[in-house]
Scaffold this active site. Structure first.
Site, PDB file in Angstrom:
ATOM      1  N   ASN A   1      51.629  97.287  71.768  1.00  0.00           N
ATOM      2  CA  ASN A   1      52.141  96.144  70.986  1.00  0.00           C
ATOM      3  C   ASN A   1      51.042  95.418  70.205  1.00  0.00           C
ATOM      4  O   ASN A   1      51.127  94.224  69.959  1.00  0.00           O
ATOM      5  CB  ASN A   1      52.962  95.194  71.874  1.00  0.00           C
ATOM      6  CG  ASN A   1      52.125  94.493  72.935  1.00  0.00           C
ATOM      7  OD1 ASN A   1      50.981  94.865  73.164  1.00  0.00           O
ATOM      8  ND2 ASN A   1      52.690  93.485  73.564  1.00  0.00           N
TER       9      ASN A   1
ATOM     10  N   HIS B   1      47.014  91.198  72.110  1.00  0.00           N
ATOM     11  CA  HIS B   1      47.238  90.320  73.268  1.00  0.00           C
ATOM     12  C   HIS B   1      46.738  88.935  72.881  1.00  0.00           C
ATOM     13  O   HIS B   1      45.757  88.802  72.156  1.00  0.00           O
ATOM     14  CB  HIS B   1      46.447  90.814  74.496  1.00  0.00           C
ATOM     15  CG  HIS B   1      46.372  89.779  75.581  1.00  0.00           C
ATOM     16  ND1 HIS B   1      47.390  89.601  76.481  1.00  0.00           N
ATOM     17  CD2 HIS B   1      45.446  88.827  75.855  1.00  0.00           C
ATOM     18  CE1 HIS B   1      47.069  88.589  77.291  1.00  0.00           C
ATOM     19  NE2 HIS B   1      45.891  88.113  76.929  1.00  0.00           N
TER      20      HIS B   1
ATOM     21  N   TYR C   1      44.243  92.139  83.822  1.00  0.00           N
ATOM     22  CA  TYR C   1      45.701  92.021  83.961  1.00  0.00           C
ATOM     23  C   TYR C   1      46.116  91.851  85.427  1.00  0.00           C
ATOM     24  O   TYR C   1      47.268  92.164  85.775  1.00  0.00           O
ATOM     25  CB  TYR C   1      46.384  93.242  83.348  1.00  0.00           C
ATOM     26  CG  TYR C   1      46.463  93.194  81.832  1.00  0.00           C
ATOM     27  CD1 TYR C   1      47.194  92.203  81.184  1.00  0.00           C
ATOM     28  CD2 TYR C   1      45.831  94.141  81.044  1.00  0.00           C
ATOM     29  CE1 TYR C   1      47.290  92.160  79.800  1.00  0.00           C
ATOM     30  CE2 TYR C   1      45.920  94.107  79.653  1.00  0.00           C
ATOM     31  CZ  TYR C   1      46.661  93.108  79.039  1.00  0.00           C
ATOM     32  OH  TYR C   1      46.767  93.062  77.668  1.00  0.00           O
TER      33      TYR C   1
ATOM     34  N   GLU D   1      40.497  83.916  80.497  1.00  0.00           N
ATOM     35  CA  GLU D   1      40.370  85.156  79.722  1.00  0.00           C
ATOM     36  C   GLU D   1      39.121  85.148  78.841  1.00  0.00           C
ATOM     37  O   GLU D   1      38.470  86.187  78.671  1.00  0.00           O
ATOM     38  CB  GLU D   1      41.633  85.364  78.880  1.00  0.00           C
ATOM     39  CG  GLU D   1      42.848  85.674  79.749  1.00  0.00           C
ATOM     40  CD  GLU D   1      44.098  86.008  78.951  1.00  0.00           C
ATOM     41  OE1 GLU D   1      45.068  86.469  79.567  1.00  0.00           O
ATOM     42  OE2 GLU D   1      44.115  85.800  77.720  1.00  0.00           O
TER      43      GLU D   1
ATOM     44  N   LYS E   1      44.558  95.724  70.379  1.00  0.00           N
ATOM     45  CA  LYS E   1      44.722  96.782  71.380  1.00  0.00           C
ATOM     46  C   LYS E   1      44.451  98.182  70.796  1.00  0.00           C
ATOM     47  O   LYS E   1      44.393  98.341  69.563  1.00  0.00           O
ATOM     48  CB  LYS E   1      46.140  96.699  71.958  1.00  0.00           C
ATOM     49  CG  LYS E   1      46.398  95.403  72.733  1.00  0.00           C
ATOM     50  CD  LYS E   1      47.732  95.492  73.474  1.00  0.00           C
ATOM     51  CE  LYS E   1      48.000  94.222  74.264  1.00  0.00           C
ATOM     52  NZ  LYS E   1      49.207  94.360  75.119  1.00  0.00           N
TER      53      LYS E   1
HETATM   54  P1  CMP Z   1      50.158  91.422  76.791  1.00  0.00           P
HETATM   55  O1  CMP Z   1      50.317  90.175  75.985  1.00  0.00           O
HETATM   56  O2  CMP Z   1      48.905  92.181  76.629  1.00  0.00           O
HETATM   57  O3  CMP Z   1      50.345  91.052  78.347  1.00  0.00           O
HETATM   58  C1  CMP Z   1      50.792  92.008  79.290  1.00  0.00           C
HETATM   59  C2  CMP Z   1      51.280  93.265  78.642  1.00  0.00           C
HETATM   60  O4  CMP Z   1      52.107  94.091  79.456  1.00  0.00           O
HETATM   61  C3  CMP Z   1      52.159  92.920  77.473  1.00  0.00           C
HETATM   62  O5  CMP Z   1      51.372  92.383  76.419  1.00  0.00           O
HETATM   63  C4  CMP Z   1      52.828  94.253  77.187  1.00  0.00           C
HETATM   64  O6  CMP Z   1      52.037  95.081  76.342  1.00  0.00           O
HETATM   65  C5  CMP Z   1      52.886  94.905  78.578  1.00  0.00           C
HETATM   66  N1  CMP Z   1      54.245  95.009  79.090  1.00  0.00           N
HETATM   67  C6  CMP Z   1      54.912  96.161  79.335  1.00  0.00           C
HETATM   68  N2  CMP Z   1      56.139  95.916  79.815  1.00  0.00           N
HETATM   69  C7  CMP Z   1      56.275  94.569  79.892  1.00  0.00           C
HETATM   70  C8  CMP Z   1      57.316  93.690  80.312  1.00  0.00           C
HETATM   71  N3  CMP Z   1      58.484  94.154  80.740  1.00  0.00           N
HETATM   72  N4  CMP Z   1      57.097  92.359  80.246  1.00  0.00           N
HETATM   73  C9  CMP Z   1      55.899  91.862  79.816  1.00  0.00           C
HETATM   74  N5  CMP Z   1      54.873  92.647  79.406  1.00  0.00           N
HETATM   75  C10 CMP Z   1      55.057  93.989  79.442  1.00  0.00           C
END
Ligand code: CMP
Length: 141
Positions: free
Chosen positions: A114, A117, A51, A128, A11
């Site tokens: 974070n 993904h 998403y 995906e 990311k």
């Molecule tokens: P990712 O694995 O990219 O999938 C969805 C993303 O939404 C997740 O990682 C997080 O970076 C973001 N996100 C933010 N808030 C939440 C939440 N409460 N629960 C899950 N994903 C979240």
């Protein structure tokens, strides 16, 4: 265990921190092969489409905002049990909950920023991977 493919995204936060190589090294060290990779910057439409499953969730807007904020590295990882293995390497979505020595424990700062993904199931992985790569752009060795 079955030979699987999974989609991984490094990311914008991790690209900005200059830790692409350190993250890719973890995939390879665990036995996963990088069989496709591309650096790109997601458009709003691409981030919203990727998403789409989260549309309507309170974090959706911030997520799209963040994912379009800078370049990402998108890759396909291949190996035995690749989907679960990648999720184990990444650690919990929220870096505060991520187990020690996982990618998110080491490189992530917040639940949005974070670092990585990874697909969460075989069905998601197929969708995906197709979202980002044509079959001819994936190179099994
Ligand atoms: P990712 O694995 O990219 O999938 C969805 C993303 O939404 C997740 O990682 C997080 O970076 C973001 N996100 C933010 N808030 C939440 C939440 N409460 N629960 C899950 N994903 C979240």
């Amino acid at each position: 265990m079955a030979l699987e493919r999974t989609l991984s995204i490094i990311k914008p936060d991790a690209v900005q921190k200059n830790v692409i190589g350190r993250i890719l090294m973890r995939f390879e060290a665990s036995g996963l092969k990088i069989v496709a990779a591309r650096m790109t910057r997601l458009s709003r439409a691409e981030a919203e489409g990727f998403y789409a499953v989260h549309r309507g969730r309170p974090f959706y807007r911030d997520l799209v905002e963040f994912m379009t904020s800078g370049p990402v590295l998108v890759q396909v990882l291949e190996g035995e049990g690749a989907i679960a293995k990648n999720r184990e390497l990444m650690g919990a979505t929220d870096p505060k909950q991520a187990a020690k020595d996982t990618i998110r424990a080491e490189f992530a700062t917040t639940i949005d920023a974070n670092a990585v993904h990874g697909s969460d199931s075989a069905d998601t992985a197929r969708t995906e991977i197709d979202f980002f790569f044509k079959p001819g752009e994936i190179f099994t060795r």
